[in-house]
Design a protein around this motif. Structure first.
Motif, PDB file in Angstrom:
ATOM      1  N   LYS A  31       0.845  -1.210   0.000  1.00  0.00           N
ATOM      2  CA  LYS A  31       0.000   0.000   0.000  1.00  0.00           C
ATOM      3  C   LYS A  31       0.879   1.259   0.000  1.00  0.00           C
ATOM      4  O   LYS A  31       0.424   2.350  -0.298  1.00  0.00           O
ATOM      5  CB  LYS A  31      -0.912   0.019   1.231  1.00  0.00           C
ATOM      6  CG  LYS A  31      -1.951  -1.097   1.205  1.00  0.00           C
ATOM      7  CD  LYS A  31      -3.117  -0.742   0.263  1.00  0.00           C
ATOM      8  CE  LYS A  31      -3.920  -1.944  -0.182  1.00  0.00           C
ATOM      9  NZ  LYS A  31      -3.411  -2.635  -1.379  1.00  0.00           N
ATOM     10  N   THR A  76       0.690   4.596  -2.119  1.00  0.00           N
ATOM     11  CA  THR A  76       1.311   5.890  -1.792  1.00  0.00           C
ATOM     12  C   THR A  76       2.824   5.786  -1.902  1.00  0.00           C
ATOM     13  O   THR A  76       3.414   4.805  -1.434  1.00  0.00           O
ATOM     14  CB  THR A  76       0.978   6.273  -0.320  1.00  0.00           C
ATOM     15  OG1 THR A  76      -0.404   6.043  -0.115  1.00  0.00           O
ATOM     16  CG2 THR A  76       1.324   7.717  -0.020  1.00  0.00           C
ATOM     17  N   GLU A  99      -0.110   5.696  -7.870  1.00  0.00           N
ATOM     18  CA  GLU A  99      -1.436   6.229  -7.480  1.00  0.00           C
ATOM     19  C   GLU A  99      -2.569   5.506  -8.205  1.00  0.00           C
ATOM     20  O   GLU A  99      -3.652   5.338  -7.655  1.00  0.00           O
ATOM     21  CB  GLU A  99      -1.516   7.723  -7.833  1.00  0.00           C
ATOM     22  CG  GLU A  99      -1.344   8.627  -6.629  1.00  0.00           C
ATOM     23  CD  GLU A  99      -1.160  10.085  -7.047  1.00  0.00           C
ATOM     24  OE1 GLU A  99      -1.573  10.460  -8.169  1.00  0.00           O
ATOM     25  OE2 GLU A  99      -0.571  10.841  -6.245  1.00  0.00           O
ATOM     26  N   GLY A 108      -3.702   2.930  -6.162  1.00  0.00           N
ATOM     27  CA  GLY A 108      -3.996   3.314  -4.777  1.00  0.00           C
ATOM     28  C   GLY A 108      -2.808   3.151  -3.844  1.00  0.00           C
ATOM     29  O   GLY A 108      -2.980   3.031  -2.630  1.00  0.00           O
TER      30      GLY A 108
END
Ligand code: KG4
Ligand code: ZN
Length: 353
Positions: free
Chosen positions: A277, A305, A300, A303
Motif C-alpha cells: 500500500k 502511496t 497512485e 492506490g
C-alpha cells in the motif's frame, strides 16, 4: 562480550546517537535524538576534489575523510548544542562502500565508543538510505516495499520488520546512479552526473531518441542498465563519425526517460505482487524530481502511496545512519570489538556478519 558499554537499557542507550558516514565521498556526522529528531547533520562533500578525475578516487577519498572527520564531528556536536558526554551511543556505516573510506569512520567510531563506554552499532549503508524515510514520515507501515536507487545499488527490497530485509530484485550490472554518472561523463557534462542530466533533460524531448529498455523475463524484478548505457555511447559515436551535432538535451531526456520507465514499471509490478500500500523511495537517484513524479502517478493508479525523503536526506548523510542505527540498537543488535569495514556487506546482515 562487547568491550563497548551496555550498562543502560536499550531506550536509554538509543536516546542521543552520534552517527558517522564515510562510505564514499561524503564525510558526515549527525546527532539524532530518539531515532527521529535530527539535531544536526553535517555533510562535508569531496565532490570538488573528485570532479577533476570524473569520478571518486578511493585513496583520495580516504585521506579526505581523515582530514575532515574531527572537524565534521565537532561541528555536529556544536550544532546540536551538546558535548561528548551527552552522547549515549554511536552508529557508523560499516559497508558496503570503499574499504579505505569506511575504515576511517569505523575506526573513529570504535575509538569514541570505547573511550566513552557507550554502545556502538554498525549500519548497512543501504539500510540507512531506506531509513531516511523514517526521519520524515511517521505513517510508515511494515512490511514496506522499498525502491533503492543510488550510485552503487538498484534494489527492490521488502522491509518485513525492523532489521529484517529481503531483496526482491537487484541490478545485474550497473546501478541507476552509476548509469547517470557514466552517461553524463561521455556527454561531457561533469560529475556527479545525475543532477546534471536531470537539469539538462528539462529542456529536452524525452521521446526524441529511441533507446532500449531491459525488461528481462516477464516476472523479473531485476534491473539491467548496461544495454542502455551502450546504446547511448553508440549513438554518440555514430553522430560523431557522421559529423552530426547531438541534441544533448534530447539525449539526456530520452536516457532519463528510459531509466525512469523501467524503474517505475518494475516497482509498480512489485507493489502488485506483494500487495503493498506504500512504497519507500531511497538513495541518491531518489532526489530526481522526474522519477518521483512519474513513480508517484503510476503507483497512485493502484492506490499505492509513494513516500520519499527530501533531497538532502536522499544522498549520502549521517542522519539516515543514525536513524537505522536507532532501530538496530532497539533490537539489541550492537557491535563487538570485532566490528570491521565490509566493502561488499550483504543487505540485512546483523552485527555478527
Ligand atoms: O546514494 P548516493 O548519494 O551514494 C551512493 O550510495 O551511491 O547516490 C549518489 C548517486 C550518484 O550516482 C548521483 O549521480 C545520483 O545519486 N543522483 C542523481 C540525482 N542526484 C544524485 N541521479 C539522478 N538525478 C538526481 N537529481
Ligand atoms: Zn549512498
Amino acid at each position: 562480550m562487547s568491550i563497548f558499554g551496555i550498562k543502560k537499557s536499550r531506550e536509554e542507550a538509543a536516546e542521543l546517537i552520534l552517527a558517522l558516514e564515510t562510505s564514499c565521498d561524503e564525510t558526515s556526522a549527525a546527532v539524532i535524538l530518539r531515532g527521529r529528531d535530527i539535531r544536526s547533520n553535517i555533510i562535508a562533500s569531496q565532490v570538488n576534489t573528485h570532479k577533476i578525475f570524473g569520478g571518486v578516487v578511493p585513496e583520495i577519498a580516504s585521506r579526505k575523510h581523515m582530514d575532515n572527520m574531527t572537524r565534521v564531528v565537532e561541528n555536529a556536536l556544536q550544532q546540536a548544542g551538546i558535548g561528548w558526554g551527552d552522547i549515549t551511543a554511536l552508529a557508523v556505516t560499516r559497508g558496503p562502500g570503499l574499504v579505505g573510506a569506511l575504515l576511517v569512520g569505523v575506526s573513529y567510531a570504535k575509538g569514541a565508543a570505547l573511550s566513552l563506554g557507550i554502545p556502538l552499532v554498525g549500519v548497512h549503508h543501504i539500510e540507512g538510505h531506506i531509513y531516511a524515510n523514517f526521519l520524515v514520515h511517521d505513517n510508515i507501515q511494515l512490511p514496506a516495499l522499498c525502491l533503492v536507487v543510488s550510485g552503487g545499488h538498484t534494489h527492490l527490497v521488502q522491509l518485513q520488520n525492523h532489521g529484517e530485509l529481503h531483496i526482491l530484485g537487484a541490478t545485474r550490472d550497473d546501478a541507476a546512479g552509476e548509469a547517470f554518472d557514466k552517461i553524463a561523463r561521455v556527454m561531457g557534462l561533469g560529475y556527479p552526473g545525475g543532477p546534471l542530466i536531470e537539469q539538462l533533460a528539462k529542456q529536452g524531448d524525452a521521446q526524441a531518441i529511441d533507446l532500449p529498455r531491459a525488461w528481462l523475463d516477464s516476472n523479473s524484478l531485476d534491473f539491467s542498465f548496461s544495454g542502455l548505457k551502450s546504446a547511448v555511447i553508440n549513438y554518440l559515436h555514430r553522430a560523431n563519425q557522421r559529423g552530426e551535432e547531438v541534441n544533448k538535451a534530447d539525449l539526456a531526456a530520452s536516457f532519463q526517460e528510459a531509466v525512469v520507465h523501467v524503474v517505475t514499471e518494475k516497482t509498480r509490478k512489485a507493489a502488485q505482487m506483494y500487495n503493498a500500500k506504500q512504497v519507500l523511495l531511497a538513495g541518491g537517484v531518489a532526489a530526481n524530481g522526474y522519477l518521483r513524479s512519474r513513480l508517484q502517478s503510476s503507483l497512485e493508479q493502484d492506490g499505492v502511496t509513494l513516500l520519499y525523503p527530501p533531497p538532502l536526506l536522499c544522498t549520502d548523510n549521517a542522519a539516515m545512519i543514525g536513524c537505522a542505527g536507532y532501530y538496530r540498537l532497539m533490537l539489541g543488535d550492537t557491535a563487538s570489538e570485532a566490528l570491521n569495514a565490509v566493502p561488499y556487506l550483504p543487505l540485512g546482515s546483523s552485527q555478527g556478519i
